[in-house]
Motif scaffolding. Structure first.
Motif, PDB file in Angstrom:
ATOM      1  N   THR A 185    -106.973  21.389 -74.292  1.00 15.44           N
ATOM      2  CA  THR A 185    -106.080  21.153 -73.015  1.00 15.44           C
ATOM      3  C   THR A 185    -104.830  21.993 -73.315  1.00 15.44           C
ATOM      4  N   LEU A 188    -103.426  24.342 -70.124  1.00 17.82           N
ATOM      5  CA  LEU A 188    -104.162  23.755 -68.899  1.00 17.82           C
ATOM      6  C   LEU A 188    -103.186  23.045 -68.111  1.00 17.82           C
ATOM      7  N   SER A 192    -106.787  21.044 -63.981  1.00 23.48           N
ATOM      8  CA  SER A 192    -107.568  21.510 -64.989  1.00 23.48           C
ATOM      9  C   SER A 192    -107.958  20.575 -66.124  1.00 23.48           C
ATOM     10  N   ILE A 193    -106.972  19.828 -66.508  1.00 25.43           N
ATOM     11  CA  ILE A 193    -107.179  18.861 -67.688  1.00 25.43           C
ATOM     12  C   ILE A 193    -108.256  17.603 -67.037  1.00 25.43           C
ATOM     13  N   ARG A 194    -107.744  17.353 -65.913  1.00 25.33           N
ATOM     14  CA  ARG A 194    -108.740  16.290 -65.464  1.00 25.33           C
ATOM     15  C   ARG A 194    -110.254  16.741 -65.224  1.00 25.33           C
ATOM     16  N   GLU A 197    -112.193  16.970 -68.439  1.00 29.77           N
ATOM     17  CA  GLU A 197    -112.539  15.634 -68.624  1.00 29.77           C
ATOM     18  C   GLU A 197    -113.701  15.100 -68.230  1.00 29.77           C
ATOM     19  N   THR A 211    -107.151  17.020 -80.474  1.00 35.06           N
ATOM     20  CA  THR A 211    -106.174  16.796 -79.392  1.00 35.06           C
ATOM     21  C   THR A 211    -104.931  16.150 -79.529  1.00 35.06           C
ATOM     22  N   ASP A 213    -103.359  15.104 -76.525  1.00 34.61           N
ATOM     23  CA  ASP A 213    -103.374  14.567 -75.374  1.00 34.61           C
ATOM     24  C   ASP A 213    -104.051  13.225 -75.255  1.00 34.61           C
ATOM     25  N   PHE A 216    -106.439  12.060 -72.694  1.00 30.75           N
ATOM     26  CA  PHE A 216    -107.715  12.842 -72.719  1.00 30.75           C
ATOM     27  C   PHE A 216    -108.526  12.217 -73.833  1.00 30.75           C
ATOM     28  N   HIS A 498     -97.637  18.932 -68.819  1.00 35.31           N
ATOM     29  CA  HIS A 498     -98.939  18.524 -68.500  1.00 35.31           C
ATOM     30  C   HIS A 498     -99.360  17.413 -69.322  1.00 35.31           C
ATOM     31  N   ASP A 499     -98.735  16.787 -70.155  1.00 32.32           N
ATOM     32  CA  ASP A 499     -99.167  15.696 -70.947  1.00 32.32           C
ATOM     33  C   ASP A 499     -98.738  14.252 -70.033  1.00 32.32           C
TER      34      ASP A 499
END
Length: 658
Positions: A185, A188, A192-194, A197, A211, A213, A216, A498-499
């Protein structure tokens, strides 16, 4: 059935074992998250399973015929070629034929009934009919479709997030039994992360991933494996249960260690009181004490936790920043990055800034800090403002100077809340050993650089924290501590991240960047923003693509997307496909180069293997830092040269038939 396994594996690179008698089994249909502190050996374990390195002792067992692919943490920037060709390379020997078929069929579609091209296409068609070639060809198209990529766009034109998606496609097209993901991630954006997933939860391959995250992790992992002081431990549970059980295990360990030290103290006292004449009759007890002393020397304490302290500062005025009708754009862009933005930030506000990569998050921060002059509108700062700015992409360190000199210069002390503290002791709070604090910055890892930036930031008083992606490369323990300090901070915060878990736990409001340059404000944390955004039926959202608003950000996270860079939720109907690059015939020099490339590749691989062997020897790290650094740099150069050589070889091979 087990795909891979470690059996009594140990490996070291000069210090304590990163892995010590480690056992691990990964079964089919598992999604395993690998946890551990920075530098604990997570990437080393992935490289062991990918057969890039060999252990000092023990066995790496891989099921016969098992296909393993690794998505590395760093995205290579020097790859060239179209999305289609790079993904087809994941098919190994069949990839060249697939690429050639795609090239010829594309040219034929452009030129019409060309006899030479039709003959070539028939030949390739016949080859593909043998050995299941058509199903392999179809697989490339399916992967590109599932990843929502344009097959004809050049890799160099893509944003960082889409480059990572191309690399994922190259790994997936070979239908791996096990996919290894190292911080997938990083860089991203949230959308994009979602998307990633959802994609991974529906993937047939088993996963082993690293990771930081936490959302995630919670979404993907079915099992957790942890590296702690060289030992691998298995936690067959979800993340919340792991946290509870881990704390219970650490408490039991602390009690065990306390009792052991008490026991050895009693035995030492007994030995000091025992007359020499009685020692002969108690040699068994003496030998046992000697064994306990040895065990105490070998005991590896759990690494300490960072001690982040935000210095007390004078309160700012009630009104921190006031902005009115802000508008800003770059000269080579038709549309503004920021349009008609008005806001008032009050003392104590903690604002998260969210939006797709390239939407202008860093630009907005620089406008609010008066680092950029708006084209229209104005920004006013309140009174008594003391700004601390964390921006990992713009940080300037003197790479040759020691770590501690990058904090205090020629001084020896840091003033913390009115008290002087020696800089080396201050850096120990950020998990730098005395030796590491005196090492040059150029030797630091990504996580260490982030901690050095935090040490710099908190070495001075501040009442207004501006944090641009502070969570990358931090281990979970340090991340959670930083999060708590942000929650407890009495001042004002602007946070780009983005976290999602970090945003949810820290911020009280959201600035959401829109595709048309506007910025929408929402009250509450990340989850509140998602809910309000979904309930809102009017106006653009951050799900929209940023196609015409590119920014000149220096940060990789703010990399401007190309016109063909689509968001995960956009349709592909309006994608334009550039014509493929016209291929030339092989010249005499090209033919000579093609003949020499195999020998060059073989020589590079031999040098690479020699360096791996040298660096796996514990005596390697007894050399001075300059030698160690030079060898590491040479290893990176070899990896780049090999990639370029293989790409050049594939390119020349594809020209042979022209």
């Amino acid at each position: 059935m087990s795909i891979v396994g470690l059996r009594k594996v140990s490996i070291s690179f000069g210090g304590p074992n990163l892995l010590e008698n480690a056992d691990l089994q990964i079964q089919e249909d598992e999604r395993v998250c690998l946890l551990g502190r920075n530098g604990s050996g997570k990437t080393t374990l992935l490289r062991l399973l990918n057969r890039e390195i060999t252990p000092d002792s023990g066995k790496v067992e891989i099921r016969q015929g098992a296909r393993i692919r690794l998505l590395p943490q760093r995205v290579p920037q020097d790859l060239e070629g179209t999305t289609y060709n790079l993904i087809a390379e994941g098919l190994d020997e069949k990839g060249d034929m697939i690429k050639e078929f795609h090239r010829v069929s594309t040219q034929l579609g452009e030129k019409g009934d060309d006899p030479k091209l039709m003959k070539k296409l028939d030949q390739l068609h016949e080859k593909l009919s043998v050995d299941n070639g058509w199903s392999v060809h179809q697989r490339v198209d399916e992967v590109i479709d599932r990843l929502k990529l344009d097959p004809e766009v050049e890799y160099q034109e893509l944003s960082g997030g889409l480059k990572r998606r191309v690399l994922l496609g190259r790994a997936l097209v070979g239908q791996p039994d096990l996919l290894l993901l190292d911080e997938p991630t990083n860089h991203l954006d949230i959308d994009s992360i979602r998307w990633l997933e959802e994609f991974l939860t529906n993937l047939d391959s088993s996963l082993l991933f690293v990771t930081h995250d936490r959302r995630f992790l919670r979404k993907i992992a079915t099992r957790i494996v942890e590296i702690d002081r060289g030992m691998l431990s298995n936690w067959d549970c979800d993340y919340e249960t792991y946290l509870k059980r881990k704390e219970e295990a650490l408490e039991a360990e602390r009690k065990q260690w306390h009792n052991f030290k008490k026991k050895i103290e009693k035995e030492e006292e007994w030995l000091s009181r025992t007359p020499k004449a009685r020692k002969q009759r108690n040699m068994g007890r003496v030998r046992k004490l000697q064994e306990m002393r040895q065990k105490k020397r070998q005991w590896r304490k759990r690494p300490g936790q960072a001690k982040i302290r935000v210095q007390d500062s004078k309160r700012s005025g009630d009104k921190v920043i006031e902005a009115k009708n802000l508008r800003f754009g770059y000269e080579d862009m038709a549309e503004p990055v920021i349009r008609d933005f008005t806001t008032t930030i009050m003392r104590g506000d903690k604002i998260g800034i969210v939006g797709p990569n390239g939407s202008g998050k860093t630009t907005l921060i620089r406008l609010l800090l008066k680092e950029l002059e708006p084209d229209e509108g104005w920004v006013k700062h309140g009174t008594k403002l003391e700004v601390g700015y964390f921006d990992q992409h713009r940080a300037q360190f003197d790479e040759e100077k020691p770590v501690y000199k990058n904090v205090v210069g020629d001084k020896d002390v840091v003033e913390v809340n009115g008290y002087e503290k020696h800089v080396v002791g201050y850096l120990e709070d950020f998990l730098f050993t005395k030796k590491r604090a005196k090492s040059p910055v150029k030797l630091l890892s990504g996580g260490e650089r982030n901690r050095l930036m935090l040490a710099n930031l908190f070495a001075r008083q501040t009442n207004f924290l501006v944090m641009d992606e502070p969570t990358n490369d931090l281990d979970t323990d340090t991340l959670e501590l930083l999060e708590q300090k942000m929650v407890d901070f009495d001042g004002t915060i602007l946070l780009v991240s983005h976290d999602r878990a970090f945003l949810e736990n820290v911020v009280t409001g959201i600035f959401a960047m829109q595709s048309d340059g506007s910025v929408r404000e929402f009250v509450g944390g990340y989850d509140d923003w998602v809910k309000q955004k979904e309930e809102s039926s009017d106006g653009p959202t951050t799900q929209a693509a940023v196609t015409g608003t590119q920014t000149k950000e220096s940060s990789e996270d703010e990399e401007a997307p190309a016109a063909s860079d689509k968001s995960p939720v956009e349709s592909e109907e309006d994608e334009t496909k550039p014509s493929p690059e016209n291929k030339k015939k092989l010249s005499y020099n090209d033919k000579r180069e093609l003949e020499q490339l195999p020998d060059r590749i073989e020589a590079l691989e031999a040098e690479q293997q020699q360096l791996y062997s040298e660096m796996s020897d514990p005596s390697f790290y007894e050399h001075d830092d300059e030698h160690v650094m030079a060898q590491k740099e040479r290893l990176k150069e070899i990896e780049q040269e090999l990639e370029q050589a293989y790409d050049r070889w594939a390119e020349l091979e594809s020209l042979k038939s022209n």
